[in-house]
Design a protein around this motif. Sequence first.
Motif, short mmCIF file in Angstrom:
data_model
loop_
_atom_site.label_atom_id
_atom_site.label_comp_id
_atom_site.label_asym_id
_atom_site.label_seq_id
_atom_site.Cartn_x
_atom_site.Cartn_y
_atom_site.Cartn_z
N GLU A 50 -0.97 -6.70 4.38
CA GLU A 50 -0.14 -5.80 3.59
C GLU A 50 0.10 -6.37 2.19
N TYR A 51 0.41 -7.66 2.11
CA TYR A 51 0.63 -8.29 0.80
C TYR A 51 -0.67 -8.37 0.00
N TYR A 52 -1.77 -8.61 0.69
CA TYR A 52 -3.09 -8.62 0.04
C TYR A 52 -3.36 -7.24 -0.58
N CYS A 53 -3.12 -6.19 0.18
CA CYS A 53 -3.33 -4.82 -0.30
C CYS A 53 -2.38 -4.49 -1.46
N ALA A 54 -1.15 -4.95 -1.38
CA ALA A 54 -0.19 -4.71 -2.46
C ALA A 54 -0.70 -5.34 -3.75
N ASP A 55 -1.22 -6.56 -3.67
CA ASP A 55 -1.78 -7.21 -4.86
C ASP A 55 -2.98 -6.43 -5.41
N LEU A 56 -3.85 -5.96 -4.52
CA LEU A 56 -5.01 -5.16 -4.95
C LEU A 56 -4.57 -3.89 -5.65
N LEU A 57 -3.57 -3.23 -5.10
CA LEU A 57 -3.06 -2.00 -5.72
C LEU A 57 -2.54 -2.28 -7.12
N GLN A 58 -1.77 -3.36 -7.27
CA GLN A 58 -1.25 -3.72 -8.59
C GLN A 58 -2.39 -4.01 -9.55
N ASN A 59 -3.41 -4.70 -9.09
CA ASN A 59 -4.56 -5.03 -9.93
C ASN A 59 -5.38 -3.79 -10.30
N ASN A 60 -5.13 -2.69 -9.61
CA ASN A 60 -5.86 -1.44 -9.85
C ASN A 60 -4.98 -0.36 -10.46
N GLY A 61 -3.92 -0.78 -11.16
CA GLY A 61 -3.12 0.16 -11.93
C GLY A 61 -1.93 0.78 -11.25
N PHE A 62 -1.65 0.41 -10.00
CA PHE A 62 -0.46 0.92 -9.33
C PHE A 62 0.76 0.14 -9.83
N THR A 63 1.88 0.81 -9.92
CA THR A 63 3.12 0.15 -10.36
C THR A 63 4.19 0.33 -9.29
N GLU A 64 5.28 -0.36 -9.48
CA GLU A 64 6.41 -0.29 -8.54
C GLU A 64 5.91 -0.47 -7.10
N VAL A 65 5.01 -1.43 -6.91
CA VAL A 65 4.42 -1.69 -5.60
C VAL A 65 5.41 -2.53 -4.79
N GLU A 66 5.75 -2.01 -3.63
CA GLU A 66 6.75 -2.67 -2.78
C GLU A 66 6.27 -2.67 -1.32
N VAL A 67 6.24 -3.86 -0.72
CA VAL A 67 5.92 -3.96 0.70
C VAL A 67 7.21 -3.71 1.47
N THR A 68 7.17 -2.77 2.41
CA THR A 68 8.38 -2.44 3.18
C THR A 68 8.67 -3.53 4.19
N LYS A 69 9.88 -3.50 4.74
CA LYS A 69 10.23 -4.49 5.77
C LYS A 69 9.36 -4.26 7.01
N GLY A 70 9.15 -5.30 7.77
CA GLY A 70 8.23 -5.27 8.91
C GLY A 70 8.52 -4.24 9.97
N SER A 71 9.75 -4.12 10.40
CA SER A 71 10.05 -3.17 11.47
C SER A 71 10.89 -2.03 10.92
N GLY A 72 10.79 -0.88 11.55
CA GLY A 72 11.56 0.28 11.11
C GLY A 72 11.09 0.82 9.78
N ASP A 73 9.79 0.65 9.48
CA ASP A 73 9.28 1.11 8.19
C ASP A 73 8.77 2.55 8.24
N TYR A 74 8.94 3.20 9.37
CA TYR A 74 8.54 4.60 9.56
C TYR A 74 7.06 4.83 9.28
N GLY A 75 6.24 3.85 9.63
CA GLY A 75 4.81 4.02 9.50
C GLY A 75 4.25 3.76 8.12
N VAL A 76 5.03 3.17 7.24
CA VAL A 76 4.56 2.90 5.89
C VAL A 76 4.75 1.42 5.60
N ASP A 77 3.72 0.80 5.06
CA ASP A 77 3.78 -0.63 4.74
C ASP A 77 3.98 -0.89 3.26
N ILE A 78 3.50 0.02 2.42
CA ILE A 78 3.60 -0.16 0.97
C ILE A 78 4.04 1.14 0.31
#
Length: 153
Positions: A50-78
């Motif tokens: 998840e953190y690897y993907c977050a870094d890739l997204l930032q390197n590809n022009g995504f902003t406000e990239v946030e990794v959600t907490k591990g549990s209770g994330d309602y199916g979303v990691d970033i």
Amino acid sequence: MEAVSQPLWGLLAVAGTAVLFCLALGTWLRHRKRKNRVKAFDGLEGHEFEYYCADLLQNNGFTEVEVTKGSGDYGVDILAQKEGVTYAIQCKCYSSPIGVKAVQEAYAGRDYYDRMVGAVLTNQYFTASAVEAAKKLKILLWDRDYLEMMEGA
């Protein structure tokens, strides 16, 4: 201009078929080689991926990239944004194709976090049923090829 003889046409047809076969075989072998190539991200544990993907997204022009907490994330990691579009992204680092469940999680998480776009990002490829569900639920599918493309950007 002379008419081409019948045996010559047959020879040209055979040669053309052979060329097409070789081109198709070469394409298939390149895809297979790329598909079977082990990459560093294949060995990552879920949260590391998840953190690897977050870094890739930032390197590809995504902003406000946030990794959600591990549990209770309602199916979303970033959660992320790009060019005014908000994203809810489910990450899956597996050793087999990704099925419908990941698509359903991204769909639920997109609505829960009130995001414009839901996506599943994976180091694998998707099953046919996952592709069908994603089309119906309007979820983006970012597979191994997309991940590798983002790495190269």
